[in-house]
Design a protein around this motif. Structure first.
Motif, mmCIF file in Angstrom:
data_model
loop_
_atom_site.group_PDB
_atom_site.id
_atom_site.type_symbol
_atom_site.label_atom_id
_atom_site.label_comp_id
_atom_site.label_asym_id
_atom_site.label_seq_id
_atom_site.Cartn_x
_atom_site.Cartn_y
_atom_site.Cartn_z
ATOM 1 N N ALA A 1 4.103 89.782 27.396
ATOM 2 C CA ALA A 1 3.844 88.983 28.603
ATOM 3 C C ALA A 1 4.823 87.830 28.723
ATOM 4 O O ALA A 1 5.119 87.363 29.829
ATOM 5 C CB ALA A 1 2.413 88.448 28.576
ATOM 6 N N GLY A 2 5.366 87.362 27.602
ATOM 7 C CA GLY A 2 6.319 86.257 27.620
ATOM 8 C C GLY A 2 7.623 86.590 28.317
ATOM 9 O O GLY A 2 8.401 85.682 28.635
ATOM 10 N N MET A 3 7.876 87.882 28.576
ATOM 11 C CA MET A 3 9.105 88.256 29.292
ATOM 12 C C MET A 3 9.162 87.643 30.684
ATOM 13 O O MET A 3 10.262 87.463 31.233
ATOM 14 C CB MET A 3 9.215 89.779 29.397
ATOM 15 N N SER A 4 8.014 87.327 31.266
ATOM 16 C CA SER A 4 8.014 86.749 32.611
ATOM 17 C C SER A 4 8.662 85.365 32.641
ATOM 18 O O SER A 4 9.017 84.864 33.707
ATOM 19 C CB SER A 4 6.573 86.665 33.142
ATOM 20 N N GLN A 5 8.814 84.739 31.452
ATOM 21 C CA GLN A 5 9.466 83.426 31.378
ATOM 22 C C GLN A 5 10.989 83.535 31.290
ATOM 23 O O GLN A 5 11.684 82.517 31.322
ATOM 24 C CB GLN A 5 8.954 82.671 30.142
ATOM 25 N N VAL A 6 11.506 84.763 31.166
ATOM 26 C CA VAL A 6 12.948 84.981 31.006
ATOM 27 C C VAL A 6 13.540 85.323 32.360
ATOM 28 O O VAL A 6 13.225 86.358 32.942
ATOM 29 C CB VAL A 6 13.217 86.108 29.995
ATOM 30 N N GLU A 7 14.404 84.481 32.860
ATOM 31 C CA GLU A 7 14.942 84.647 34.207
ATOM 32 C C GLU A 7 16.026 85.718 34.253
ATOM 33 O O GLU A 7 16.801 85.883 33.303
ATOM 34 C CB GLU A 7 15.530 83.321 34.705
ATOM 35 N N GLY A 8 16.066 86.436 35.392
ATOM 36 C CA GLY A 8 17.146 87.383 35.655
ATOM 37 C C GLY A 8 17.178 88.525 34.655
ATOM 38 O O GLY A 8 16.146 89.038 34.230
ATOM 39 N N ALA B 1 5.855 93.511 31.816
ATOM 40 C CA ALA B 1 4.994 92.344 32.035
ATOM 41 C C ALA B 1 4.677 92.231 33.519
ATOM 42 O O ALA B 1 5.538 92.489 34.374
ATOM 43 C CB ALA B 1 5.686 91.069 31.545
ATOM 44 N N TYR B 2 3.431 91.836 33.811
ATOM 45 C CA TYR B 2 3.014 91.638 35.201
ATOM 46 C C TYR B 2 2.388 90.258 35.333
ATOM 47 O O TYR B 2 1.449 89.911 34.612
ATOM 48 C CB TYR B 2 2.003 92.707 35.638
ATOM 49 N N LYS B 3 2.891 89.482 36.290
ATOM 50 C CA LYS B 3 2.428 88.113 36.526
ATOM 51 C C LYS B 3 1.408 88.129 37.670
ATOM 52 O O LYS B 3 1.764 88.330 38.834
ATOM 53 C CB LYS B 3 3.620 87.227 36.873
ATOM 54 N N THR C 1 -0.333 85.956 32.996
ATOM 55 C CA THR C 1 0.586 87.088 32.913
ATOM 56 C C THR C 1 0.124 87.997 31.789
ATOM 57 O O THR C 1 -0.294 87.524 30.717
ATOM 58 C CB THR C 1 2.028 86.628 32.640
ATOM 59 N N VAL C 2 0.205 89.302 31.988
ATOM 60 C CA VAL C 2 -0.137 90.270 30.944
ATOM 61 C C VAL C 2 1.071 91.152 30.674
ATOM 62 O O VAL C 2 1.975 91.290 31.510
ATOM 63 C CB VAL C 2 -1.351 91.134 31.343
ATOM 64 N N GLY C 3 1.095 91.745 29.499
ATOM 65 C CA GLY C 3 2.202 92.624 29.142
ATOM 66 C C GLY C 3 1.750 93.716 28.198
ATOM 67 O O GLY C 3 0.708 93.613 27.541
ATOM 68 N N ALA C 4 2.540 94.790 28.124
ATOM 69 C CA ALA C 4 2.232 95.907 27.243
ATOM 70 C C ALA C 4 3.526 96.622 26.875
ATOM 71 O O ALA C 4 4.522 96.558 27.605
ATOM 72 C CB ALA C 4 1.252 96.875 27.906
ATOM 73 N N GLY C 5 3.493 97.305 25.757
ATOM 74 C CA GLY C 5 4.645 98.073 25.330
ATOM 75 C C GLY C 5 4.220 99.251 24.475
ATOM 76 O O GLY C 5 3.093 99.305 23.972
ATOM 77 N N VAL C 6 5.101 100.215 24.337
ATOM 78 C CA VAL C 6 4.884 101.337 23.427
ATOM 79 C C VAL C 6 5.971 101.295 22.353
ATOM 80 O O VAL C 6 7.076 100.806 22.597
ATOM 81 C CB VAL C 6 4.911 102.693 24.162
ATOM 82 N N ASN D 1 1.671 97.794 21.832
ATOM 83 C CA ASN D 1 1.388 96.358 21.702
ATOM 84 C C ASN D 1 0.971 95.805 23.064
ATOM 85 O O ASN D 1 1.365 96.320 24.116
ATOM 86 C CB ASN D 1 2.593 95.597 21.133
ATOM 87 N N LEU D 2 0.133 94.767 23.012
ATOM 88 C CA LEU D 2 -0.414 94.134 24.211
ATOM 89 C C LEU D 2 -0.246 92.628 24.092
ATOM 90 O O LEU D 2 -0.181 92.084 22.985
ATOM 91 C CB LEU D 2 -1.905 94.460 24.356
ATOM 92 N N GLY D 3 -0.205 91.940 25.231
ATOM 93 C CA GLY D 3 -0.118 90.489 25.190
ATOM 94 C C GLY D 3 -0.528 89.859 26.508
ATOM 95 O O GLY D 3 -0.593 90.527 27.546
#
Length: 459
Positions: free
Chosen positions: A58-65, A162-164, A170-175, A236-238
């Motif tokens: 979910a922290g990817m939403s803080q990374v611009e561009g 990630a979805y804001k 914001t939530v996030g998930a990965g495989v 993984n989830l966040g």
């Protein structure tokens, strides 16, 4: 002779990098980001580079561009063992060295890419090492019948999204697609095996002389090496929560991953028993028996890497100062035994009985200029082992981390992180008995330095 085959233990494959092992407890590698390394892994809620993908998708939403982060860690371990009456399977003292500095200096790379699709969606992919270990004792060390070398390498490919929902949540998930490769090598006390076989038909005095002449002598040592690999899958989830413009918290979960390592067990047998104290006839017969018993064969081991849960927080005090903290729980209790399946032989089983672990870390950042950010962190990481269940392949104990780091921004879109961690493990003891009864007893003194560099580029 069957006991020789049963004594094979793939300890290193259920284990990983620290004093030649890992930075973190158990077999976690310990750092996948040089930027967070500078905070002793306390900074997951505050990271704004692509490496945040590992700690919380979910922290990817803080990374611009669109951003790429490439990381290189270099572990410099210092591990020393002191013998305190290690014995062979017959209870006789084993002569030999203390094994040397058994840690292996190791470079470890990681790579991350994130892309902000729009104000709500961000995608990314990480390629990193979540687990790893390498211990390498000298071939003449007193614990050589338990292990001489063990290594574990994993590589994880982790696409994430990630979805804001709004400015707060914001939530996030990965495989995860995880490759694992392991190796265990040890010496086999074939001198003791040969003497024990001969003792069945000779007087007690002759038996005692044979034991002194053959048992635990390096010239009569054989060796075994077991290797295997596998690919497993997990997720993984966040989630992150922005409580104010200055404060964020996050939670993250990374699943266990099941592996079935398949590979080979390879043996070497010294060809000198016919010319030993056994004599040509008895020695030749025993030699033929050893050669027949210790043939290369297929080996398998089931391993389940542990799940983990993290809770972290970040607070910006002012334009220059920020503080952060992290708690991470890891379910190391999954590692309760090592069970090796050898083709045509009984299973080799080594109890481990590990415990779940917790890591507590805090960090601080200071920005003296527009281009420079300075970092520091402390962490306490408790071990899944204790003096009752420690194993020589992973001589783990509770540890303290001290971290320092810095970020320098060349331009608004390019920066580099430099960092160093010193990890000091509590001095510990071991009394590990293998399946035949050989026992390595001694004390460990372990520490390590890990250097990290990370290049970040935003497109």
């Amino acid at each position: 002779m069957k006991t020789i085959c049963r004594s094979l233990q793939l300890i290193g494959v259920g284990s990983a990098l620290l004093a030649g092992q890992a930075l973190a407890s158990g077999y976690n590698f310990g750092t996948q980001s040089a930027s967070n390394q500078g905070f002793a892994n306390a900074g997951a809620a505050g990271l704004t580079d692509a490496s945040v993908l590992f700690y919380n998708p979910a922290g990817m939403s803080q990374v611009e561009g669109t951003q790429v982060s490439g990381v290189l860690n270099y572990i410099i371990p210092d591990g020393n063992f002191t013998n305190t009456n290690s014995t062979n399977a017959a209870g006789m003292a084993v002569t030999g060295s203390n094994g040397g500095s058994f840690g292996v200096a190791t470079p470890v790379p990681h790579m991350y890419l994130t892309h902000q699709i729009d104000d709500r969606w961000t995608v990314g992919v990480g390629m990193f090492v979540p687990f790893g270990s390498h211990t390498d004792y000298s071939k003449d060390w007193v614990g050589r019948y338990n292990t001489t070398e063990s290594s574990l390498m994993t590589f994880n490919l982790n696409p994430s999204v990630a979805y804001k929902f709004n400015d707060m949540v914001t939530v996030g998930a990965g495989v995860s697609v995880q490759y694992i490769e392991g190796k265990l090598a040890k010496q086999l006390d074939l001198g003791l095996s040969a003497a024990s076989t001969a003792c069945k038909s000779v007087p007690a005095a002759t038996c005692s002389a044979l034991m002194r002449a053959l048992a635990s002598k390096t010239q009569y040592d054989g060796s075994s090496e077991v290797t295997g690999d596998d690919i497993g899958y997990g997720f993984n989830l966040g989630a992150t929560f922005k409580l104010s413009d200055a404060t964020r918290v996050g939670v993250a979960y990374r699943s266990a991953i099941k592996h079935k390592l398949e590979g080979d067990a390879k043996f070497t047998v010294p060809q000198n028993f016919a010319s030993s104290a056994l004599g040509a006839a008895a020695g030749g017969q025993i030699q033929a028996g050893l050669n027949a018993q210790l043939k290369n064969k297929a080996a398998t081991l089931e391993v389940e890497t542990p799940e983990s849960f993290s809770l972290n927080a970040f607070h910006q005090i002012n334009e220059q100062w920020a503080v952060m903290a992290d708690y991470t729980w890891t379910r190391h209790s999954r590692f309760d035994e090592i069970r090796i399946k050898l083709d045509g032989a009984a299973d080799s089983v080594t109890p481990t009985n590990w415990n779940d672990t917790s890591r507590y870390s805090v960090g601080v950042s200071y920005k003296p200029t527009e281009k420079w950010t300075l970092r520091g962190g402390l962490a306490y990481d408790n071990a899944p082992e204790n003096d009752q269940n420690r194993i020589a392949s992973i001589p783990d104990s509770d540890r303290v981390w001290v971290a320092l780091g810095a970020n320098y921004a060349f331009t608004p879109t390019q920066s580099v992180d430099l960092t160093a961690i010193y990890v000091d493990l509590k001095n510990s003891t071991i009394a590990q008995k293998d399946q035949n009864g050989a026992t390595v007893r001694g004390n460990y003194d372990i520490s390590s330095v890990t250097l990290g560099v990370q290049y970040n580029h935003r497109f």
